[in-house]
Design a protein around this motif. Structure first.
Motif, short mmCIF file in Angstrom:
data_model
loop_
_atom_site.label_atom_id
_atom_site.label_comp_id
_atom_site.label_asym_id
_atom_site.label_seq_id
_atom_site.Cartn_x
_atom_site.Cartn_y
_atom_site.Cartn_z
N LEU A 58 -59.98 27.25 -48.21
CA LEU A 58 -59.25 28.33 -48.24
C LEU A 58 -57.67 28.34 -47.45
O LEU A 58 -56.90 28.77 -48.08
CB LEU A 58 -59.97 29.72 -47.84
CG LEU A 58 -61.49 29.89 -48.49
CD1 LEU A 58 -62.01 31.15 -47.99
CD2 LEU A 58 -61.00 30.11 -50.02
N ALA A 59 -57.90 27.77 -46.36
CA ALA A 59 -56.57 27.54 -45.57
C ALA A 59 -55.78 26.59 -46.34
O ALA A 59 -54.48 27.06 -46.49
CB ALA A 59 -56.73 27.24 -44.10
N GLY A 60 -56.26 25.42 -46.63
CA GLY A 60 -55.48 24.69 -47.34
C GLY A 60 -55.01 25.11 -48.69
O GLY A 60 -53.89 24.87 -48.96
N ALA A 61 -55.79 26.05 -49.46
CA ALA A 61 -55.35 26.29 -50.62
C ALA A 61 -54.22 27.34 -50.58
O ALA A 61 -53.27 27.46 -51.39
CB ALA A 61 -56.52 27.18 -51.63
N ALA A 62 -54.25 28.24 -49.50
CA ALA A 62 -53.09 29.05 -49.46
C ALA A 62 -51.68 28.17 -49.34
O ALA A 62 -50.76 28.70 -49.67
CB ALA A 62 -53.43 30.10 -47.91
N VAL A 63 -51.69 27.20 -48.35
CA VAL A 63 -50.65 26.51 -48.43
C VAL A 63 -50.25 25.74 -49.35
O VAL A 63 -49.04 25.60 -49.87
CB VAL A 63 -50.76 25.37 -47.16
CG1 VAL A 63 -49.83 24.21 -47.21
CG2 VAL A 63 -51.07 26.09 -45.75
N LEU A 64 -51.13 25.31 -50.28
CA LEU A 64 -51.03 24.65 -51.46
C LEU A 64 -50.43 25.86 -52.59
O LEU A 64 -49.29 25.57 -53.22
CB LEU A 64 -52.12 24.19 -52.26
CG LEU A 64 -52.54 22.82 -51.38
CD1 LEU A 64 -53.99 22.29 -52.05
CD2 LEU A 64 -51.57 21.60 -51.34
N ARG A 65 -50.94 26.88 -52.61
CA ARG A 65 -50.15 27.95 -53.35
C ARG A 65 -48.69 28.39 -52.95
O ARG A 65 -47.93 28.38 -53.94
CB ARG A 65 -51.07 29.28 -53.27
CG ARG A 65 -52.25 29.23 -54.10
CD ARG A 65 -52.97 30.51 -54.18
NE ARG A 65 -54.31 30.63 -54.72
CZ ARG A 65 -55.53 30.59 -53.82
NH1 ARG A 65 -55.35 30.73 -52.57
NH2 ARG A 65 -56.68 30.58 -54.42
N ALA A 66 -48.58 28.55 -51.67
CA ALA A 66 -47.14 28.62 -51.28
C ALA A 66 -46.30 27.49 -51.63
O ALA A 66 -45.03 27.82 -51.88
CB ALA A 66 -47.10 28.98 -49.70
N ALA A 67 -46.77 26.34 -51.72
CA ALA A 67 -45.78 25.16 -52.21
C ALA A 67 -45.69 25.16 -53.70
O ALA A 67 -45.16 24.37 -54.11
CB ALA A 67 -46.29 24.13 -51.66
N GLY A 68 -46.34 26.04 -54.44
CA GLY A 68 -46.07 26.17 -56.00
C GLY A 68 -47.37 25.21 -56.57
O GLY A 68 -47.13 24.97 -57.87
#
Length: 168
Positions: A58-68
């Protein structure tokens, strides 16, 4: 294994660096470690340290979403002998994503498929089910590489195969 699996040596390369190299070979970007230590990679903190893999996902997914980004490749540091061809069925799977039957990682997941109510303390199987990931068959030949090493004897068996593969 009694030690930090990320730092275990696999023929002169740490497990975390082998896994990161595989992610790069697969075209995954950005590449980072989650939870634990940063090692030699950009690092994402896990809001629930030592809480299990779902918190890290979930933490990684949040960063990936923010990166588009729209999809994620999630790899485990204890599977440093994975091969690109092992991941191909996951990449080729359409829809929400996929894992291998009986194994939760590696995982390819469409970030929009992750449940909005997912919690860090969930078992990873619940996340897989709720995200609607396909469970693909895994060949017996690939299973040890995909499952990785959780014991010294599993590591030795995988090292023997890696030596043969790399001609070491």
């Amino acid at each position: 294994m009694g030690v930090d699996k990320a730092t275990v040596d696999w023929l002169g390369v740490t497990a975390v660096n082998r896994v990161a190299a595989l992610a790069a070979a697969a075209g995954a970007m950005p590449i980072f470690s989650v939870g634990g230590l940063p090692y030699d990679l950009p690092h994402v903190a896990d809001e629930t340290p030592d809480g299990g893999p779902v918190g890290g996902i979930l933490a990684g997914a949040a960063v990936l979403r923010a990166a588009g980004c729209v999809r994620a490749l999630v790899l485990a540091v204890d599977a440093p002998t994975l091969r690109l061809e092992d991941l191909r069925p996951l990449f080729d799977s359409l829809g929400a994503g996929a894992v291998f039957e009986g194994l939760h990682l590696p995982m390819v997941v469409d970030l929009s498929a992750l449940p909005v109510d997912a919690r860090a303390d969930w078992p990873i199987g619940r996340l897989v089910d709720r995200a609607g990931l396909k469970r693909l068959e895994c060949t017996e030949a690939a299973r040890p590489r995909i499952r990785g090493a959780n014991t010294p004897s599993e590591r030795e068996a995988l090292l023997d195969r890696l030596r043969e593969q790399e001609g070491a």
